[in-house]
Design a protein around this motif. Sequence first.
Motif, PDB file in Angstrom:
ATOM      1  N   VAL A  47      99.959  29.827  60.332  1.00 10.22           N
ATOM      2  CA  VAL A  47     100.569  28.627  59.739  1.00 10.22           C
ATOM      3  C   VAL A  47     100.012  28.404  58.333  1.00 10.22           C
ATOM      4  O   VAL A  47     100.704  27.886  57.455  1.00 10.22           O
ATOM      5  CB  VAL A  47     100.388  27.385  60.651  1.00 10.22           C
ATOM      6  CG1 VAL A  47      98.929  26.931  60.702  1.00 10.22           C
ATOM      7  CG2 VAL A  47     101.292  26.242  60.195  1.00 10.22           C
ATOM      8  N   SER A  80     106.131  22.092  63.646  1.00  7.74           N
ATOM      9  CA  SER A  80     106.691  22.228  64.990  1.00  7.74           C
ATOM     10  C   SER A  80     105.653  21.901  66.061  1.00  7.74           C
ATOM     11  O   SER A  80     106.001  21.700  67.221  1.00  7.74           O
ATOM     12  CB  SER A  80     107.252  23.633  65.207  1.00  7.74           C
ATOM     13  OG  SER A  80     106.226  24.587  65.108  1.00  7.74           O
ATOM     14  N   ASP A  81     104.378  21.805  65.646  1.00  8.12           N
ATOM     15  CA  ASP A  81     103.298  21.496  66.592  1.00  8.12           C
ATOM     16  C   ASP A  81     102.171  20.789  65.842  1.00  8.12           C
ATOM     17  O   ASP A  81     101.589  21.370  64.919  1.00  8.12           O
ATOM     18  CB  ASP A  81     102.794  22.797  67.222  1.00  8.12           C
ATOM     19  CG  ASP A  81     101.784  22.591  68.330  1.00  8.12           C
ATOM     20  OD1 ASP A  81     101.203  21.484  68.439  1.00  8.12           O
ATOM     21  OD2 ASP A  81     101.554  23.550  69.083  1.00  8.12           O
ATOM     22  N   ASP A  84      98.784  22.178  64.656  1.00  9.69           N
ATOM     23  CA  ASP A  84      98.620  22.904  63.399  1.00  9.69           C
ATOM     24  C   ASP A  84      98.258  22.000  62.218  1.00  9.69           C
ATOM     25  O   ASP A  84      98.111  22.478  61.096  1.00  9.69           O
ATOM     26  CB  ASP A  84      99.908  23.666  63.049  1.00  9.69           C
ATOM     27  CG  ASP A  84     100.150  24.834  63.976  1.00  9.69           C
ATOM     28  OD1 ASP A  84      99.166  25.404  64.498  1.00  9.69           O
ATOM     29  OD2 ASP A  84     101.330  25.193  64.170  1.00  9.69           O
ATOM     30  N   THR A 115     110.521  28.502  62.676  1.00 11.11           N
ATOM     31  CA  THR A 115     109.227  28.563  62.007  1.00 11.11           C
ATOM     32  C   THR A 115     108.393  27.348  62.403  1.00 11.11           C
ATOM     33  O   THR A 115     108.856  26.474  63.139  1.00 11.11           O
ATOM     34  CB  THR A 115     109.390  28.672  60.479  1.00 11.11           C
ATOM     35  OG1 THR A 115     108.113  28.968  59.913  1.00 11.11           O
ATOM     36  CG2 THR A 115     109.957  27.400  59.876  1.00 11.11           C
ATOM     37  N   ASP A 116     107.171  27.293  61.908  1.00  7.73           N
ATOM     38  CA  ASP A 116     106.266  26.218  62.318  1.00  7.73           C
ATOM     39  C   ASP A 116     106.004  25.180  61.230  1.00  7.73           C
ATOM     40  O   ASP A 116     105.346  24.171  61.493  1.00  7.73           O
ATOM     41  CB  ASP A 116     104.933  26.792  62.816  1.00  7.73           C
ATOM     42  CG  ASP A 116     104.354  27.852  61.897  1.00  7.73           C
ATOM     43  OD1 ASP A 116     104.882  28.061  60.786  1.00  7.73           O
ATOM     44  OD2 ASP A 116     103.367  28.489  62.297  1.00  7.73           O
TER      45      ASP A 116
END
Length: 125
Positions: A47, A80-81, A84, A115-116
């Motif tokens: 990330v 997305s999380d 991170d 993607t993140d």
Amino acid sequence: MSKVAVYTDKAPRPHPVYNQAIIANGLVFCSGQLPKNLEGKIVEGTVQDRTHQCIANLRAVLEAAGSSLEKVVEVNVFLSDMADFAKMNEIYEQYWGDVKPARTCVAVRTLPDNTDVEIKCIGIV
């Protein structure tokens, strides 16, 4: 009020339904940048690597608009999380000059191309 579209070949090509940025009233409104290289592929790695790429893409768009990272006044980060968050911040804090812009960071269910991270910003022209 007039608005001017910004395009540079130094950042990934946008989809036909939006521009890389719009200049209006002395500000540049940058569309969200995914961590894509110039070939349109999501960069591999962590990330942190992808955060660097998002910001590199924003830098290219800002410079094409006659602005810079140091003139950014607001940033929106989409992860997305939220796990991170700290990793993204390790990279994020390296940019934007001495006076950091206002910022929002939110977690979203899904980002394009799975993607993140995605980052968008507003800067002064």
